[in-house]
Design an enzyme around this catalytic site. Structure first.
Site, short mmCIF file in Angstrom:
data_model
loop_
_atom_site.label_atom_id
_atom_site.label_comp_id
_atom_site.label_asym_id
_atom_site.label_seq_id
_atom_site.Cartn_x
_atom_site.Cartn_y
_atom_site.Cartn_z
N SER A 12 4.18 72.53 54.57
CA SER A 12 3.37 72.04 53.45
C SER A 12 3.38 73.03 52.28
O SER A 12 2.99 74.20 52.45
CB SER A 12 1.94 71.79 53.94
N1 LIG Z 1 -4.21 68.99 46.09
C1 LIG Z 1 -4.20 69.27 47.49
C2 LIG Z 1 -3.08 68.50 48.16
C3 LIG Z 1 -3.14 68.59 49.67
C4 LIG Z 1 -2.17 67.65 50.34
O1 LIG Z 1 -1.89 66.53 49.86
N2 LIG Z 1 -1.65 68.12 51.49
C5 LIG Z 1 -0.77 67.27 52.25
C6 LIG Z 1 0.25 68.15 52.98
S1 LIG Z 1 1.36 68.90 51.84
C7 LIG Z 1 -1.59 66.54 53.30
O2 LIG Z 1 -2.48 67.09 53.88
N3 LIG Z 1 -1.24 65.27 53.52
C8 LIG Z 1 -1.86 64.48 54.51
C9 LIG Z 1 -2.45 63.24 53.95
O3 LIG Z 1 -2.73 63.18 52.76
O4 LIG Z 1 -2.63 62.30 54.75
C10 LIG Z 1 -4.06 70.77 47.73
O5 LIG Z 1 -3.50 71.43 46.86
O6 LIG Z 1 -4.55 71.27 48.74
#
Ligand SMILES: N[C@@H](CCC(=O)N[C@@H](CS)C(=O)NCC(=O)O)C(=O)O
Length: 217
Positions: A12
């Site tokens: 990530s």
């Molecule tokens: N703006 C957030 C974005 C976090 C994000 O979208 N993380 C992704 C992984 S890269 C996630 O957890 N995705 C799972 C989902 O949204 O179901 C940050 O910077 O922490």
């Protein structure tokens, strides 16, 4: 051992940014792997900590903080010996904040908009409009860098680490055109020399996506 716990997955981009800041500050922390593809972020336990179900999630002595941008700023404000990574001077801080919001709202969204459909819904065709969003993100970075080595000037800040983690991961869809974006290419190369840059997670991420995606012309 401090009371810091980071929940994440190595591939990530925002998790990589948080790890880079933890490393730059020399902070000890416990790392808890959350396998998003197995739905480990959707459990009631995780949801109680972060109702948005995203990684990275940081706990500091039990207090949850999420969104990588909030996490990195908190870590510097709370634990850094100097304010270099996140300046206290208000104008300098405003510039860093602008880049952080750019990452959160523009650059990272251009990545999330193709990765979520691919990982969760097997959508492999990336429409031209999404490819164009990535190109415009690279172009903004090129303009932000100007003649500076870092994205807000002559020193490294949390904005480089957040934007850099996202920009390098965008290579999963569109390899950076070095001739068109030479400053971005040189900046990413500079960042890649940082300790714990997260090369393995980055390569794994690119390897998971690039072969499966088809770009619309
Ligand atoms: N703006 C957030 C974005 C976090 C994000 O979208 N993380 C992704 C992984 S890269 C996630 O957890 N995705 C799972 C989902 O949204 O179901 C940050 O910077 O922490």
């Amino acid at each position: 051992m401090s009371g810091l716990v980071l929940y994440g997955m190595d591939i990530s981009p925002p998790v990589r940014a948080c790890k880079l800041v933890l490393r730059a500050l020399g902070l000890e922390y416990q790392y808890k792997d959350v396998n998003l593809l197995a739905g480990e972020h959707l459990t009631e336990e995780f949801k109680r900590k972060n109702p948005q179900n995203t990684v990275p999630l940081l706990e500091d002595n039990g207090s949850p903080i999420w969104d990588s941008h909030a996490i990195v700023c908190y870590l510097v404000d709370r634990y850094a010996k100097s304010d270099e990574l996140y300046p206290k001077d208000l104008l300098a801080r405003a510039l860093v904040n602008q880049r952080l919001y750019f990452d959160a709202s523009v650059l990272f969204m251009s990545l999330r908009n193709f990765s979520i459909p691919y990982f969760y819904h097997n959508v492999s065709l990336v429409p031209k409009e999404k490819v164009d969003n990535i190109k415009s993100g690279y172009a903004f970075l090129e303009a932000f860098l100007g003649d500076n080595p870092y994205i807000t000037g002559s020193t490294l800040t949390v904005a480089d680490l957040c934007c850099g983690a996202t920009a390098s991961s965008l290579g999963a869809i569109l390899e950076l055109d070095v001739a068109q974006y030479p400053k971005v290419a040189a900046w990413l190369k500079r960042l890649s020399k940082l300790p714990d840059y997260g090369e393995e997670g980055l390569n794994e991420y690119i390897g998971m996506l690039r072969p499966g995606l088809t770009l619309e012309n």
